[in-house]
Enzyme design. Structure first.
Site, short mmCIF file in Angstrom:
data_model
loop_
_atom_site.label_atom_id
_atom_site.label_comp_id
_atom_site.label_asym_id
_atom_site.label_seq_id
_atom_site.Cartn_x
_atom_site.Cartn_y
_atom_site.Cartn_z
N HIS A 25 -116.28 -47.16 -0.75
CA HIS A 25 -117.70 -47.00 -0.44
C HIS A 25 -117.92 -45.64 0.22
O HIS A 25 -117.81 -45.50 1.44
CB HIS A 25 -118.16 -48.13 0.49
CG HIS A 25 -119.65 -48.25 0.59
ND1 HIS A 25 -120.33 -49.40 0.25
CD2 HIS A 25 -120.60 -47.37 0.99
CE1 HIS A 25 -121.63 -49.22 0.44
NE2 HIS A 25 -121.81 -47.99 0.90
N GLY A 186 -130.30 -47.62 -1.37
CA GLY A 186 -131.64 -47.40 -0.84
C GLY A 186 -132.02 -48.49 0.14
O GLY A 186 -131.18 -49.29 0.57
N GLU A 216 -126.42 -55.33 5.16
CA GLU A 216 -126.40 -54.17 6.05
C GLU A 216 -127.71 -54.13 6.84
O GLU A 216 -127.71 -54.25 8.06
CB GLU A 216 -126.23 -52.88 5.25
CG GLU A 216 -126.22 -51.62 6.11
CD GLU A 216 -126.26 -50.34 5.29
OE1 GLU A 216 -125.91 -49.29 5.85
OE2 GLU A 216 -126.67 -50.38 4.11
#
Length: 372
Positions: A25, A186, A216
Site C-alpha cells: 500500500h 479518495g 480508514e
C-alpha cells in the site's frame, strides 16, 4: 518534524533497512522526492510553498497533521500537478522504485489513479504506459546498484467520481503489461464501494484482483461494502475492523474478546489488512481509541490472528519509509525480528502474484531474515 522520524531502525543489532520487505500500500503521488517536485514544477510555472527541498518536505508533513483524511488528501493537489506529462510520470515512477529498492523492498505494488493525470493531454492508456516505462527503468536502475526488486501497478479509480467501470476496463487492458490489481481511493465516508459495483462486477467476472480502501475514514459498513460489493481480497488500511471486536474481560494474564460477524469473516479468510501506522495516526483513523501509536489497534489485530501487513501509504506526506514504519512498531509494541518476519510473510502471501511466485517470494524473505 515529529521525533518519531528519528526512530531507531535496528532490532537485535540488525539494520531493518537491509531486510527484504513487501510493500502493498504505497501511493505513487504520495512518494515523490521534494527536489523532484521543485524541478518538475519550474517549467510548468507552478507555484510552490518553497523552493528548498528540505523545507518542502517539512511543509508536506506539517500539512498532514490535521487528523482528517479530507485535509490530508488536499496535499495531493500539488504532487499530481507535476505528474501530468509523460516525462513527469516516468521520472516519478522511476525514482519511486529506486527509493523502494534502497529501502529493501523486493516486491512493491504501486497504486495510483490515472484519471487524475490527464490535464495536459495524456490519455488514460498513455498515462499508464508512461508510469510502466518509469517502473521498468527503476527496476533496471536498482539492479545496476545490486538491488533486486519487482513491482506491479494497482490501477485506482476515484471513489467519489463516476469513472469506475472505465478505469476497471483500463486496468484489464494493461493486466499483462504491468497492472496486477485494482483499487478505489479518495474520500471514503459517503462514497461506499457499491457506487462502483459495475466496475467490481466486471473485474470479478474477468478474475482480476481488487483491494479497496475501507476502515480508514469510515467504519464497519464501509468494510462490509468493500467485501460484498467490491469483492475485495485485501482491505486498504482496514483498521476500523476493530470496531467489531469486543473485549469481554481483561486481567493481568489474558484478555477475552469476541468478534462480530465482519471481523470473524476477515480473520477466518485471511483477508490482509494494509495498515499504515504513521498515516493512520495523521488521518485520525483510530482517533476513537487514542491519539498516539500506542492506541493503534495493530497489536490487538495481530495478537488475535488477523493477517496484518505494514505499509507506508504516502512516504512524502508521512516523512517515512517501510523501514521506519517497522521501527515505530518495534518501539511501540516491543516486537522482535520474528514478528517483523511474520508481517513480511503476511504481505507476501497476500501479494497480487501467482501462487508459485508468492511461494518464491516467501522463501526469499525467509532466507533474507535467516541470514540477517
Amino acid at each position: 518534524m515529529s521525533d518519531a522520524a528519528h526512530a531507531d531502525h535496528h532490532v537485535d543489532g540488525i539494520d531493518l533497512q537491509s531486510l527484504p520487505k513487501v510493500s502493498l500500500h504505497d501511493h505513487l503521488d504520495g512518494g515523490l522526492r521534494p527536489q523532484t517536485i521543485i524541478e518538475l514544477a519550474e517549467p510548468l510555472g507552478l507555484e510552490l510553498p518553497t523552493a528548498d527541498a528540505g523545507e518542502l518536505g517539512e511543509w508536506f508533513w506539517n500539512q498532514c497533521q490535521a487528523g482528517s483524511l479530507v485535509e490530508y488528501l488536499k496535499t495531493f493537489d500539488l504532487t499530481t500537478a507535476v505528474m501530468q506529462t509523460r516525462e513527469g510520470l516516468t521520472r516519478v515512477a522511476r525514482e519511486f522504485v529506486e527509493d523502494l529498492a534502497a529501502d529493501g523492498v523486493v516486491w512493491g505494488e504501486v497504486r495510483w489513479a490515472p484519471e487524475q493525470h490527464l490535464t495536459r493531454g495524456l490519455s488514460l492508456d498513455e498515462a499508464v504506459e508512461a508510469v510502466q516505462q518509469g517502473l521498468e527503468e527503476g527496476v533496471d536502475a536498482a539492479a545496476a546498484t545490486g538491488h533486486d526488486i519487482r513491482v506491479g501497478q494497482l490501477i485506482s479509480a476515484m471513489r467519489h467520481l463516476d469513472r469506475g467501470r472505465e478505469i476497471a476496463e483500463l486496468a484489464l487492458r494493461h493486466r499483462d503489461r504491468g497492472a496486477v490489481g485494482f483499487d478505489i481511493a479518495g474520500p471514503e465516508a459517503g462514497f461506499p464501494a457499491g457506487r462502483l459495483s459495475d466496475a467490481f462486477e466486471l473485474l470479478a467476472r474477468e478474475m482480476f484482483p481488487a483491494t479497496v480502501h475501507a476502515g480508514e475514514a469510515d467504519g464497519l459498513e464501509s468494510i462490509r461494502g468493500a467485501l460484498v460489493d467490491g469483492h475485495a481480497l485485501r482491505l486498504g488500511h482496514g483498521i476500523r475492523i476493530a470496531e467489531d471486536i469486543t473485549i469481554e474481560s481483561q486481567d493481568d494474564e489474558a484478555s477475552y474478546v469476541s468478534l462480530g460477524r465482519i471481523a470473524q469473516w476477515v480473520k477466518d479468510r485471511g483477508i490482509a489488512l494494509e495498515t499504515s501506522p504513521s498515516s493512520n495516526l495523521q488521518t485520525g483513523a483510530f482517533a476513537a481509541w487514542g491519539d498516539d501509536l500506542t492506541a493503534h489497534p495493530f497489536d490487538l489485530l495481530y495478537q488475535l490472528g488477523f493477517r496484518v501487513t505494514v505499509n507506508t501509504d504516502n512516504r512524502l506526506m508521512s516523512a517515512t519509509s517501510l523501514t521506519r514504519e517497522l521501527g515505530l512498531l518495534v518501539d511501540t509494541f516491543g516486537y522482535d525480528l520474528d514478528d517483523l518476519l511474520t508481517f513480511q510473510l503476511n504481505a507476501a502471501e497476500a501479494a497480487f502474484l501467482p501462487l508459485e511466485e508468492r511461494a518464491e517470494l516467501v522463501e526469499f524473505i525467509e532466507d533474507g531474515f535467516g541470514a540477517a
